[in-house]
Design an enzyme around this catalytic site. Sequence first.
Site, PDB file in Angstrom:
ATOM      1  N   ASP A 132      -6.327  10.749  -7.361  1.00  0.00           N
ATOM      2  CA  ASP A 132      -6.237   9.285  -7.238  1.00  0.00           C
ATOM      3  C   ASP A 132      -7.632   8.689  -7.425  1.00  0.00           C
ATOM      4  O   ASP A 132      -8.643   9.367  -7.209  1.00  0.00           O
ATOM      5  CB  ASP A 132      -5.753   8.901  -5.825  1.00  0.00           C
ATOM      6  CG  ASP A 132      -4.260   9.139  -5.618  1.00  0.00           C
ATOM      7  OD1 ASP A 132      -3.532   9.356  -6.602  1.00  0.00           O
ATOM      8  OD2 ASP A 132      -3.842   9.100  -4.447  1.00  0.00           O
ATOM      9  N   ARG A 183      -3.325   8.259 -15.344  1.00  0.00           N
ATOM     10  CA  ARG A 183      -2.397   7.280 -14.737  1.00  0.00           C
ATOM     11  C   ARG A 183      -3.112   5.931 -14.797  1.00  0.00           C
ATOM     12  O   ARG A 183      -4.226   5.802 -14.303  1.00  0.00           O
ATOM     13  CB  ARG A 183      -2.095   7.631 -13.285  1.00  0.00           C
ATOM     14  CG  ARG A 183      -1.323   6.500 -12.565  1.00  0.00           C
ATOM     15  CD  ARG A 183      -1.420   6.594 -11.046  1.00  0.00           C
ATOM     16  NE  ARG A 183      -0.806   7.784 -10.530  1.00  0.00           N
ATOM     17  CZ  ARG A 183      -1.200   8.376  -9.393  1.00  0.00           C
ATOM     18  NH1 ARG A 183      -2.227   7.896  -8.699  1.00  0.00           N
ATOM     19  NH2 ARG A 183      -0.603   9.461  -8.961  1.00  0.00           N
TER      20      ARG A 183
HETATM   21  P1  FDA Z   1       1.019  -6.713  -9.216  1.00  0.00           P
HETATM   22  O1  FDA Z   1       0.272  -6.421  -7.960  1.00  0.00           O
HETATM   23  O2  FDA Z   1       0.519  -7.767 -10.143  1.00  0.00           O
HETATM   24  O3  FDA Z   1       2.521  -7.016  -8.816  1.00  0.00           O
HETATM   25  C1  FDA Z   1       3.493  -7.401  -9.778  1.00  0.00           C
HETATM   26  C2  FDA Z   1       4.855  -7.492  -9.095  1.00  0.00           C
HETATM   27  O4  FDA Z   1       5.259  -6.204  -8.640  1.00  0.00           O
HETATM   28  C3  FDA Z   1       4.899  -8.347  -7.838  1.00  0.00           C
HETATM   29  O5  FDA Z   1       5.111  -9.689  -8.135  1.00  0.00           O
HETATM   30  C4  FDA Z   1       6.051  -7.738  -7.075  1.00  0.00           C
HETATM   31  O6  FDA Z   1       7.268  -8.165  -7.615  1.00  0.00           O
HETATM   32  C5  FDA Z   1       5.901  -6.276  -7.383  1.00  0.00           C
HETATM   33  N1  FDA Z   1       5.086  -5.564  -6.359  1.00  0.00           N
HETATM   34  C6  FDA Z   1       3.821  -5.119  -6.505  1.00  0.00           C
HETATM   35  N2  FDA Z   1       3.382  -4.503  -5.385  1.00  0.00           N
HETATM   36  C7  FDA Z   1       4.398  -4.575  -4.504  1.00  0.00           C
HETATM   37  C8  FDA Z   1       4.567  -4.127  -3.174  1.00  0.00           C
HETATM   38  N3  FDA Z   1       3.589  -3.487  -2.518  1.00  0.00           N
HETATM   39  N4  FDA Z   1       5.753  -4.380  -2.579  1.00  0.00           N
HETATM   40  C9  FDA Z   1       6.748  -5.016  -3.240  1.00  0.00           C
HETATM   41  N5  FDA Z   1       6.643  -5.470  -4.499  1.00  0.00           N
HETATM   42  C10 FDA Z   1       5.497  -5.248  -5.129  1.00  0.00           C
HETATM   43  N6  FDA Z   1      -4.498   1.974  -7.087  1.00  0.00           N
HETATM   44  C11 FDA Z   1      -5.747   2.516  -7.066  1.00  0.00           C
HETATM   45  O7  FDA Z   1      -6.724   1.783  -6.925  1.00  0.00           O
HETATM   46  N7  FDA Z   1      -5.917   3.870  -7.198  1.00  0.00           N
HETATM   47  C12 FDA Z   1      -4.864   4.719  -7.394  1.00  0.00           C
HETATM   48  O8  FDA Z   1      -5.063   5.945  -7.520  1.00  0.00           O
HETATM   49  C13 FDA Z   1      -3.554   4.159  -7.422  1.00  0.00           C
HETATM   50  N8  FDA Z   1      -2.453   4.939  -7.608  1.00  0.00           N
HETATM   51  C14 FDA Z   1      -1.223   4.348  -7.812  1.00  0.00           C
HETATM   52  C15 FDA Z   1      -0.111   5.138  -8.136  1.00  0.00           C
HETATM   53  C16 FDA Z   1       1.094   4.540  -8.449  1.00  0.00           C
HETATM   54  C17 FDA Z   1       2.256   5.402  -8.849  1.00  0.00           C
HETATM   55  C18 FDA Z   1       1.220   3.110  -8.402  1.00  0.00           C
HETATM   56  C19 FDA Z   1       2.499   2.430  -8.764  1.00  0.00           C
HETATM   57  C20 FDA Z   1       0.146   2.339  -8.017  1.00  0.00           C
HETATM   58  C21 FDA Z   1      -1.071   2.945  -7.696  1.00  0.00           C
HETATM   59  N9  FDA Z   1      -2.154   2.175  -7.304  1.00  0.00           N
HETATM   60  C22 FDA Z   1      -3.405   2.763  -7.260  1.00  0.00           C
HETATM   61  C23 FDA Z   1      -1.961   0.766  -6.872  1.00  0.00           C
HETATM   62  C24 FDA Z   1      -2.204  -0.216  -8.007  1.00  0.00           C
HETATM   63  O9  FDA Z   1      -3.571  -0.255  -8.325  1.00  0.00           O
HETATM   64  C25 FDA Z   1      -1.750  -1.627  -7.618  1.00  0.00           C
HETATM   65  O10 FDA Z   1      -2.476  -2.071  -6.515  1.00  0.00           O
HETATM   66  C26 FDA Z   1      -0.265  -1.761  -7.314  1.00  0.00           C
HETATM   67  O11 FDA Z   1       0.510  -0.948  -8.141  1.00  0.00           O
HETATM   68  C27 FDA Z   1       0.203  -3.210  -7.511  1.00  0.00           C
HETATM   69  O12 FDA Z   1       0.010  -3.612  -8.842  1.00  0.00           O
HETATM   70  P2  FDA Z   1       1.222  -3.850  -9.869  1.00  0.00           P
HETATM   71  O13 FDA Z   1       0.827  -3.249 -11.166  1.00  0.00           O
HETATM   72  O14 FDA Z   1       2.474  -3.358  -9.309  1.00  0.00           O
HETATM   73  O15 FDA Z   1       1.215  -5.416 -10.135  1.00  0.00           O
END
Ligand code: FDA
Length: 306
Positions: A132, A183
């Site tokens: 990660d 990732r």
């Molecule tokens: P964004 O935050 O813009 O959200 C878009 C939409 O997605 C929201 O409007 C909502 O609908 C939905 N959503 C997002 N988060 C939600 C939540 N918690 N609960 C409910 N709905 C939600 N980060 C990092 O810094 N280091 C890492 O190693 C990882 N590893 C990682 C693995 C995996 C499999 C995922 C999916 C994410 C990570 N992350 C991470 C976290 C990543 O950086 C980020 O903070 C979150 O995925 C939220 O960003 P989104 O791309 O989902 O979009």
Amino acid sequence: MAILRSTFISLSQNQPLRRFSEASAAGRRVSSRFVAGLEIEEVLRATAELNRHGIAATLDSLGENVHTPEEAQHSAAIYHQLLDAIDERSLDSNVSVKLTQMGMDLSPGLAEQIVGGLVEHAARVGTFLRVDMEGSAYTQATLDLVCRLHQQFPGRVGVVIQAYLRRSADDVRMLLQEGVRIRLCKGAYQEPASLAFPDKAEVDANYVRLTEMLLTSSVYHGIATHDPRMIAAAEKIVQDRSLPREGFEFQMLYGVRRDLQRSLLQQGYRMRVYVPFGREWYPYFMRRLAERPANVLFLAKNFFRS
Ligand code: FDA
């Protein structure tokens, strides 16, 4: 929104609140929204259940920034148990580790030795280890360590790129040259504007640009997001370039957007869910609240339920 986000990220580092929350029954109940359980057996059950629905997993034994080498070794021992269980139960799963949980703050050499042992174990049982990505103080050291381990165990170790960092396009170019699996996520830590795009629109634009770089490379990557616009952009790249849907995987977090997970699977995309478990859930949980403060309403309702 930005203020709420930074408030939750600061709270994620608050030690007294962390001790109180992790010890309280109400805290554990609330955390179960995003955490698969406290014990190994619970996460293995959750993984088998995901697999039954055609979803792969990556397992995360929660914990970060350990203070002693013994704690780091203890964290590693849990991952060795996980890798054995994945093998014995033929689960469709790999593992995700944090370098600060493996002693990176104490000694980078210790962390590399421990993670090297885990990658060797993952390779032996035919699976994969993802490192990660944490805050920007660790970015360069993490990329260097993963590239060294990738040379020893090609294809068995990968890394994470955060689209909010200004440096990420250069890092992706370097990693693609080495053939390292990536990732792609947006990024979950508090970073200064000198290092990270402060504007969500800029982060999103960079995410799409990096997605295109990954999907058009010949390496198998993970597109980790719950954002329907990022997913639509990836789907469009696949369609426009006539790329195979099984040439990469979407990744989402346990308990988040299960509807979207199912619909992507139905369209023939691969899906992997990141499944965290363990007693040290507090910092992970607070970062999830930072991403979507609407989750606080859910938390408040459940906290006061007996
Ligand atoms: P964004 O935050 O813009 O959200 C878009 C939409 O997605 C929201 O409007 C909502 O609908 C939905 N959503 C997002 N988060 C939600 C939540 N918690 N609960 C409910 N709905 C939600 N980060 C990092 O810094 N280091 C890492 O190693 C990882 N590893 C990682 C693995 C995996 C499999 C995922 C999916 C994410 C990570 N992350 C991470 C976290 C990543 O950086 C980020 O903070 C979150 O995925 C939220 O960003 P989104 O791309 O989902 O979009």
